[in-house]
Motif scaffolding. Sequence first.
Motif, mmCIF file in Angstrom:
data_model
loop_
_atom_site.group_PDB
_atom_site.id
_atom_site.type_symbol
_atom_site.label_atom_id
_atom_site.label_comp_id
_atom_site.label_asym_id
_atom_site.label_seq_id
_atom_site.Cartn_x
_atom_site.Cartn_y
_atom_site.Cartn_z
ATOM 1 N N ARG A 75 0.932 -1.301 -0.406
ATOM 2 C CA ARG A 75 0.171 0.246 0.176
ATOM 3 C C ARG A 75 0.825 1.655 0.112
ATOM 4 N NH1 ARG A 75 -4.291 2.086 4.383
ATOM 5 N NH2 ARG A 75 -5.449 3.966 3.461
ATOM 6 N N VAL A 76 0.431 2.238 -0.858
ATOM 7 C CA VAL A 76 1.608 3.223 -0.864
ATOM 8 C C VAL A 76 0.528 4.624 -0.205
ATOM 9 C CG1 VAL A 76 2.702 5.129 -2.739
ATOM 10 C CG2 VAL A 76 3.274 2.389 -2.835
ATOM 11 N N THR A 77 0.890 4.951 0.350
ATOM 12 C CA THR A 77 -0.348 6.481 0.468
ATOM 13 C C THR A 77 0.881 8.112 0.673
ATOM 14 O OG1 THR A 77 -1.122 5.250 1.737
ATOM 15 C CG2 THR A 77 -1.466 8.141 2.208
ATOM 16 N N PRO A 78 0.293 8.382 -0.614
ATOM 17 C CA PRO A 78 1.537 9.700 -1.250
ATOM 18 C C PRO A 78 0.112 11.191 -0.338
ATOM 19 C CG PRO A 78 -0.044 9.079 -3.600
ATOM 20 C CD PRO A 78 -0.129 8.171 -2.132
ATOM 21 N N HIS A 79 0.960 11.863 -0.629
ATOM 22 C CA HIS A 79 0.624 13.407 0.541
ATOM 23 C C HIS A 79 1.017 14.397 -0.271
ATOM 24 C CE1 HIS A 79 -1.266 15.917 3.305
ATOM 25 N NE2 HIS A 79 0.280 15.922 3.524
ATOM 26 N N ASN A 80 0.414 15.320 -0.972
ATOM 27 C CA ASN A 80 0.254 15.875 -1.579
ATOM 28 C C ASN A 80 1.025 15.779 -2.406
ATOM 29 O OD1 ASN A 80 -0.037 18.187 0.056
ATOM 30 N ND2 ASN A 80 1.488 18.246 1.070
ATOM 31 N N PHE A 81 0.338 14.370 -3.250
ATOM 32 C CA PHE A 81 0.740 14.282 -4.200
ATOM 33 C C PHE A 81 -0.544 13.252 -5.553
ATOM 34 C CE2 PHE A 81 3.290 10.758 -7.112
ATOM 35 C CZ PHE A 81 3.935 11.299 -7.814
ATOM 36 N N ARG A 82 -0.005 13.401 -6.579
ATOM 37 C CA ARG A 82 -1.442 12.600 -7.513
ATOM 38 C C ARG A 82 -1.168 11.521 -8.462
ATOM 39 N NH1 ARG A 82 -4.882 12.964 -12.151
ATOM 40 N NH2 ARG A 82 -2.980 14.504 -13.106
ATOM 41 N N PHE A 83 -1.443 10.913 -8.322
ATOM 42 C CA PHE A 83 -1.254 9.417 -9.453
ATOM 43 C C PHE A 83 -0.746 10.293 -11.114
ATOM 44 C CE2 PHE A 83 -0.324 6.452 -5.459
ATOM 45 C CZ PHE A 83 1.421 6.056 -6.378
ATOM 46 N N ALA A 84 -0.754 10.479 -11.387
ATOM 47 C CA ALA A 84 -1.127 10.628 -13.169
ATOM 48 C C ALA A 84 -0.254 9.862 -14.188
ATOM 49 C CB ALA A 84 -0.664 12.440 -13.579
ATOM 50 N N PRO A 85 -1.216 8.479 -14.719
ATOM 51 C CA PRO A 85 -0.304 8.098 -15.602
ATOM 52 C C PRO A 85 -0.570 8.447 -16.664
ATOM 53 C CG PRO A 85 -3.060 6.888 -14.490
ATOM 54 C CD PRO A 85 -2.356 7.892 -13.619
ATOM 55 N N GLU A 86 -2.025 9.166 -17.195
ATOM 56 C CA GLU A 86 -2.187 9.803 -18.405
ATOM 57 C C GLU A 86 -1.148 10.520 -18.495
ATOM 58 O OE1 GLU A 86 -4.561 12.478 -15.175
ATOM 59 O OE2 GLU A 86 -3.529 10.682 -15.155
ATOM 60 N N ASN A 87 -0.028 11.818 -17.267
ATOM 61 C CA ASN A 87 0.778 12.596 -17.995
ATOM 62 C C ASN A 87 1.852 11.498 -17.969
ATOM 63 O OD1 ASN A 87 -1.099 14.491 -18.106
ATOM 64 N ND2 ASN A 87 -0.966 14.672 -16.606
ATOM 65 N N ALA A 88 2.253 10.810 -17.945
ATOM 66 C CA ALA A 88 3.466 9.449 -18.365
ATOM 67 C C ALA A 88 4.512 10.186 -19.320
ATOM 68 C CB ALA A 88 3.797 7.990 -17.460
ATOM 69 N N SER A 89 5.149 10.708 -19.132
ATOM 70 C CA SER A 89 6.914 10.509 -20.145
ATOM 71 C C SER A 89 6.599 11.910 -20.637
ATOM 72 C CB SER A 89 6.543 10.021 -21.100
ATOM 73 O OG SER A 89 7.099 8.514 -20.990
ATOM 74 N N SER A 90 6.280 13.277 -19.958
ATOM 75 C CA SER A 90 5.027 14.590 -20.473
ATOM 76 C C SER A 90 5.678 15.185 -19.407
ATOM 77 C CB SER A 90 4.108 14.844 -20.347
ATOM 78 O OG SER A 90 2.678 14.796 -19.179
ATOM 79 N N ALA A 91 5.887 16.634 -19.586
ATOM 80 C CA ALA A 91 6.349 17.724 -18.788
ATOM 81 C C ALA A 91 6.103 17.621 -17.180
ATOM 82 C CB ALA A 91 5.850 19.186 -19.772
ATOM 83 N N ASP A 92 6.809 18.091 -16.282
ATOM 84 C CA ASP A 92 6.702 17.827 -14.788
ATOM 85 C C ASP A 92 5.979 18.450 -14.522
ATOM 86 O OD1 ASP A 92 8.271 15.597 -14.305
ATOM 87 O OD2 ASP A 92 10.112 17.394 -14.111
ATOM 88 N N MET A 93 4.746 18.357 -13.411
ATOM 89 C CA MET A 93 3.619 19.216 -12.624
ATOM 90 C C MET A 93 4.203 19.093 -11.984
ATOM 91 S SD MET A 93 0.606 19.627 -15.718
ATOM 92 C CE MET A 93 -0.209 20.517 -14.254
ATOM 93 N N ARG A 94 4.208 19.866 -10.387
ATOM 94 C CA ARG A 94 4.389 19.965 -8.855
ATOM 95 C C ARG A 94 2.942 18.717 -8.747
ATOM 96 N NH1 ARG A 94 6.725 23.361 -4.447
ATOM 97 N NH2 ARG A 94 5.588 22.113 -3.175
ATOM 98 N N GLY A 95 3.456 18.316 -8.387
ATOM 99 C CA GLY A 95 2.297 17.120 -7.322
ATOM 100 C C GLY A 95 1.490 15.934 -7.850
ATOM 101 N N GLU A 96 2.383 15.479 -9.490
ATOM 102 C CA GLU A 96 1.591 14.908 -10.070
ATOM 103 C C GLU A 96 3.250 13.737 -10.644
ATOM 104 O OE1 GLU A 96 -0.879 16.237 -12.474
ATOM 105 O OE2 GLU A 96 0.183 15.852 -13.894
ATOM 106 N N GLY A 97 2.858 12.396 -10.395
ATOM 107 C CA GLY A 97 3.347 11.640 -11.493
ATOM 108 C C GLY A 97 3.055 10.276 -11.645
#
Length: 167
Positions: A82-104
Amino acid sequence: MSRSLALFAIGLIFGGGGGFVIAAGSGTTFDGHDHTDPAQHDGTTEMAAHKHSAATNLPADSDTPSVAIQMIKDPMTGWNLRVTPHNFRFAPENASSADMRGEGHAHVYINGEKLGRLYANWIHLPSLPEGDVEVKVSLNGNSHSPLMVEGVPVEAKLIVQADDDGS
């Protein structure tokens, strides 16, 4: 006429499939990224490293991402991570694109060896090596750059004791 159309369709299917196999075999992906080009991997051709960019160093503030992990023995076999991120959103739709703070996405490591990417909060690990096993999860930006806060990687580690049967 219908036979010609059928043969044309078969040619498109096999021709397209052959092109896909050739492209995949050469390391080229649909986004134009060439895994065989050392310039795109910090001078290495090793895909496991998959280094696309330097670390993203963030300041420590109220929006700083963090991550916690928990290993739960599965009642049937293996483990559930179980992975619990804080202030972070999993964003598979943006993989290999430009970084956006708080996602990846996250990277999961077993005894220092990268298992793969993670785009959600849970993953089932069917087996683990025998003995003490280090499980590490790091948060990474969309561009695969590891996230750091004031020079410290945003990651969580723990040690589990795996049974003799590997679970």
